[in-house]
Design a protein around this motif. Structure first.
Motif, PDB file in Angstrom:
ATOM      1  N   TYR A  44       2.829  -2.105  -3.850  1.00 48.01           N
ATOM      2  CA  TYR A  44       2.216  -0.860  -4.337  1.00 48.01           C
ATOM      3  C   TYR A  44       1.813   0.018  -3.151  1.00 48.01           C
ATOM      4  O   TYR A  44       1.380  -0.492  -2.118  1.00 48.01           O
ATOM      5  N   ARG A  45       1.943   1.314  -3.346  1.00 50.44           N
ATOM      6  CA  ARG A  45       1.403   2.246  -2.353  1.00 50.44           C
ATOM      7  C   ARG A  45      -0.116   2.266  -2.544  1.00 50.44           C
ATOM      8  O   ARG A  45      -0.606   2.299  -3.671  1.00 50.44           O
ATOM      9  N   VAL A  46      -0.853   2.244  -1.441  1.00 49.75           N
ATOM     10  CA  VAL A  46      -2.311   2.264  -1.510  1.00 49.75           C
ATOM     11  C   VAL A  46      -2.774   3.712  -1.657  1.00 49.75           C
ATOM     12  O   VAL A  46      -2.379   4.592  -0.888  1.00 49.75           O
ATOM     13  N   GLU A  47      -3.583   3.957  -2.677  1.00 46.06           N
ATOM     14  CA  GLU A  47      -4.165   5.283  -2.886  1.00 46.06           C
ATOM     15  C   GLU A  47      -5.545   5.297  -2.253  1.00 46.06           C
ATOM     16  O   GLU A  47      -6.389   4.470  -2.587  1.00 46.06           O
ATOM     17  N   GLU A  48      -5.738   6.231  -1.323  1.00 46.97           N
ATOM     18  CA  GLU A  48      -7.040   6.353  -0.674  1.00 46.97           C
ATOM     19  C   GLU A  48      -7.878   7.369  -1.428  1.00 46.97           C
ATOM     20  O   GLU A  48      -7.429   8.470  -1.722  1.00 46.97           O
TER      21      GLU A  48
END
Length: 183
Positions: A44-48
């Protein structure tokens, strides 16, 4: 930033070739694969969420990675808290900036004053009034800075706003200009 979720455990992975569940994947999967394809192998792409502030005046906090299975999102939260000495640090920085601003603004007309002091042509009234206004502005700002007791009061001095499509400069950004004193 990317993360892999395995049995509820979330770990950061680099955007490079990866071995996941015994299968070797090239680094271009991060750019070429769809969100669904990556999800199928637990990537998964990490959402900041949130942001950090100036580290000189704030304690910046970054959470660990959290996977939300309801939304299939990995999140990392950033936040800041004001340091105990933030007011004094900000006051010191602002006082230095005021002194630099006064010196820089006056330097362009110093030659008029030097010429007069060395027996040459007198500096005109507009020049003298401009220089007096710059020094008065600097002195007034220093008093405002010294009187401030909160970080918010200090930062408000530098905030610019828009009023009726017109930029209104914060008190610390609004300096006299020589053109205002020439006729």
């Amino acid at each position: 930033m990317w993360a892999i979720v395995t049995n509820g455990s979330v770990n950061v992975i680099r955007q490079q070739a990866q071995s996941i569940n015994g299968v070797q994947y090239p680094k271009n999967i991060f750019n070429l694969w769809s969100k669904e394809e990556l999800k199928a192998i637990g990537v998964y792409r990490v959402e900041e969420v949130g942001s950090h502030s100036n580290s000189q005046t704030h304690n910046n906090i970054t959470s660990g990675l959290v996977y939300n299975s309801d939304t299939d999102v990995v999140v990392q939260t950033k936040s800041s808290t004001i340091k105990d000495d933030a007011v004094q640090i900000t006051k010191d920085n602002m006082m230095s900036r005021v002194k630099v601003q006064v010196a820089g603004t006056l330097s362009g007309s110093d030659w008029y004053i030097i010429r007069e002091a060395e027996g040459g042509t007198a500096a005109g009234t507009p020049i003298k009034n401009f220089r007096a206004a710059v020094r008065a502005k600097g002195n007034a700002l220093e008093l405002l800075i010294l009187a401030a007791t909160t970080f918010e009061e200090l930062t408000a001095m530098t905030d610019n706003t828009m009023v009726d499509d017109e930029l209104v400069l914060g008190v610390a950004n609004d300096w006299p200009e020589l053109e205002d004193f020439e006729s």
